[in-house]
Structure formats: structure tokens, C-alpha cells
Write a protein that holds these residues in place. Structure first.
Motif, short mmCIF file in Angstrom:
data_model
loop_
_atom_site.label_atom_id
_atom_site.label_comp_id
_atom_site.label_asym_id
_atom_site.label_seq_id
_atom_site.Cartn_x
_atom_site.Cartn_y
_atom_site.Cartn_z
N GLY A 7 75.38 24.94 50.39
CA GLY A 7 74.37 25.95 50.67
C GLY A 7 74.73 26.77 51.89
N THR A 8 74.52 28.08 51.80
CA THR A 8 74.84 28.95 52.93
C THR A 8 73.93 28.68 54.12
OG1 THR A 8 73.39 30.69 52.06
CG2 THR A 8 75.73 30.81 51.46
N ASN A 9 72.88 27.93 53.92
CA ASN A 9 71.96 27.57 55.01
C ASN A 9 72.34 26.25 55.67
OD1 ASN A 9 71.27 25.97 52.80
ND2 ASN A 9 69.09 25.99 53.28
N ILE A 10 73.56 25.82 55.55
CA ILE A 10 73.99 24.52 56.08
C ILE A 10 73.76 24.41 57.59
CG2 ILE A 10 76.42 25.18 56.31
CD1 ILE A 10 77.05 22.20 55.50
N LYS A 11 73.90 25.50 58.33
CA LYS A 11 73.69 25.42 59.79
C LYS A 11 72.24 25.11 60.12
CE LYS A 11 77.61 28.17 61.15
NZ LYS A 11 78.13 29.43 61.64
N ASP A 12 71.31 25.57 59.31
CA ASP A 12 69.89 25.31 59.55
C ASP A 12 69.42 24.01 58.89
OD1 ASP A 12 69.56 27.73 60.98
OD2 ASP A 12 69.35 28.83 59.09
N ALA A 13 69.80 23.81 57.62
CA ALA A 13 69.31 22.66 56.85
C ALA A 13 70.15 21.41 57.03
CB ALA A 13 69.24 23.02 55.36
N GLY A 14 71.41 21.56 57.45
CA GLY A 14 72.32 20.42 57.55
C GLY A 14 72.71 19.92 56.18
N TRP A 15 73.58 18.90 56.19
CA TRP A 15 73.98 18.25 54.94
C TRP A 15 73.22 16.94 54.85
CZ3 TRP A 15 75.57 13.67 53.08
CH2 TRP A 15 76.04 13.64 51.78
N PRO A 16 72.68 16.60 53.72
CA PRO A 16 72.76 17.23 52.41
C PRO A 16 71.59 18.17 52.09
CG PRO A 16 71.85 15.05 52.15
CD PRO A 16 72.10 15.24 53.63
N GLY A 17 70.79 18.51 53.14
CA GLY A 17 69.63 19.37 52.91
C GLY A 17 69.97 20.72 52.33
N CYS A 18 71.16 21.23 52.62
CA CYS A 18 71.58 22.53 52.11
C CYS A 18 71.95 22.46 50.63
CB CYS A 18 72.76 23.05 52.90
SG CYS A 18 74.25 22.05 52.75
N GLY A 19 72.19 21.25 50.13
CA GLY A 19 72.66 21.07 48.75
C GLY A 19 74.17 21.18 48.67
N PHE A 52 68.89 12.97 46.77
CA PHE A 52 69.93 12.39 45.91
C PHE A 52 71.31 12.55 46.57
CE2 PHE A 52 66.71 14.34 43.01
CZ PHE A 52 66.07 13.16 42.67
N ASN A 53 71.80 11.45 47.14
CA ASN A 53 73.14 11.52 47.73
C ASN A 53 73.71 10.11 47.87
OD1 ASN A 53 72.84 10.58 50.73
ND2 ASN A 53 71.11 11.98 50.40
N HIS A 54 75.01 10.04 47.95
CA HIS A 54 75.69 8.74 48.00
C HIS A 54 75.36 7.96 49.26
CE1 HIS A 54 78.35 11.39 50.28
NE2 HIS A 54 78.89 10.31 50.81
N MET A 55 75.04 8.64 50.36
CA MET A 55 74.73 7.93 51.61
C MET A 55 73.43 7.13 51.47
SD MET A 55 77.28 8.71 53.51
CE MET A 55 76.86 8.45 55.21
N ALA A 56 72.50 7.64 50.66
CA ALA A 56 71.22 6.95 50.44
C ALA A 56 71.27 6.04 49.21
CB ALA A 56 70.10 7.98 50.28
N GLY A 57 72.39 6.05 48.50
CA GLY A 57 72.51 5.23 47.29
C GLY A 57 71.76 5.81 46.11
#
Length: 139
Positions: A3-15, A39-44
Motif C-alpha cells: 500500500g502506498t500508505n505504508i508510511k502512515d499505516a505501517g506493515w501489514p496495515g497498508c496491505g 491476516f498475516n503470517h506473524m499472527a498465524g
């Protein structure tokens, strides 16, 4: 893709949309994955799938993704092998209403690719990409 909003949302919030992932120690398997806050591998809670591709390293293949408003489909050589359906409008589950940018990288090591070690005798190595295309459906 990220997501282009990675600076604001962070990963994985940006998708994150992984159109094609390949792990050297599993040589005939190609993966597609999505990553969101929910939904991400860090959270299982990872959402993704894989497909066997005979010797994917010996010839070019077409890795594709079709991004719709309510689902995302992933393909290898026109064979669909994973669909992620929009579970809700919650941004934690579906951050894909915002633009994403494409990343092309060769990752070596890490928790997944490096799990069985790295064979240094393979270096230097080449990474070939024939082409990249982007299409937008007319409405």
C-alpha cells in the motif's frame, strides 16, 4: 505489492499482495499470499495458497493477479490457484481500497527462505524477468 500508505499505516496495515513467491528449498512450488492487519503470517492468520509448477526456474511463466472490488485472484500460466474474497469493509481485513505499488525483489535468507540455510556456492546468480504488464479494466 504494498500500500502506498505504508508510511502512515505501517506493515501489514497498508496491505501486501504477493503475486509470486518462490522459496529455493521448495523448488517446484510457487506461492501467493496476502497480508493485512487481521491476516498475516506473524499472527498465524496468513491467507494464501501454493501451486506445483514443474521446474519453474527453467523457463518463463506468467504470474498474474486480478484485483476486483470484492476479491483478488492469483494465477500461474492462466491457472487460478488462489482467491482471497473480501471478508468485510474493515480496513484491518481489506486495506485494498487504496493504491499499491509494485515491488520486484530477490530476497535471500530470512525466516522463510533461509529456514534451511543458504547455499553460497550458487553465487553470483542471475534474476531474469521478461516483462511486467499492468492493465486497468474499463468500467
Amino acid at each position: 505489492m504494498l500500500g502506498t500508505n505504508i508510511k502512515d499505516a505501517g506493515w501489514p496495515g497498508c496491505g501486501e499482495l504477493d503475486i509470486m513467491e518462490y522459496v529455493g528449498y521448495d523448488q517446484e512450488v510457487v506461492h501467493a499470499n496476502i497480508h493485512t492487519t487481521a491476516f498475516n503470517h506473524m499472527a498465524g492468520t496468513n491467507k494464501g495458497d501454493s501451486i506445483k509448477v514443474k521446474k519453474p526456474y527453467d523457463q518463463f511463466h506468467i504470474y498474474a493477479m486480478e484485483w476486483h472490488k470484492d476479491k483478488i485472484d492469483f494465477f500461474v500460466d492462466n491457472e487460478k490457484y488462489f482467491t482471497f474474497e473480501k471478508p468485510s469493509d474493515k480496513v484491518e481485513e481489506w486495506p485494498f481500497n487504496k493504491p499499491q505499488f509494485l515491488i520486484i525483489n530477490l530476497a535471500i535468507g530470512g525466516n522463510w527462505g533461509g529456514k534451511q540455510g543458504i547455499d553460497d556456492s550458487l553465487f553470483p546468480h542471475r534474476y531474469y524477468i521478461d516483462y511486467i504488464r499492468y492493465y486497468k479494466k474499463n468500467n
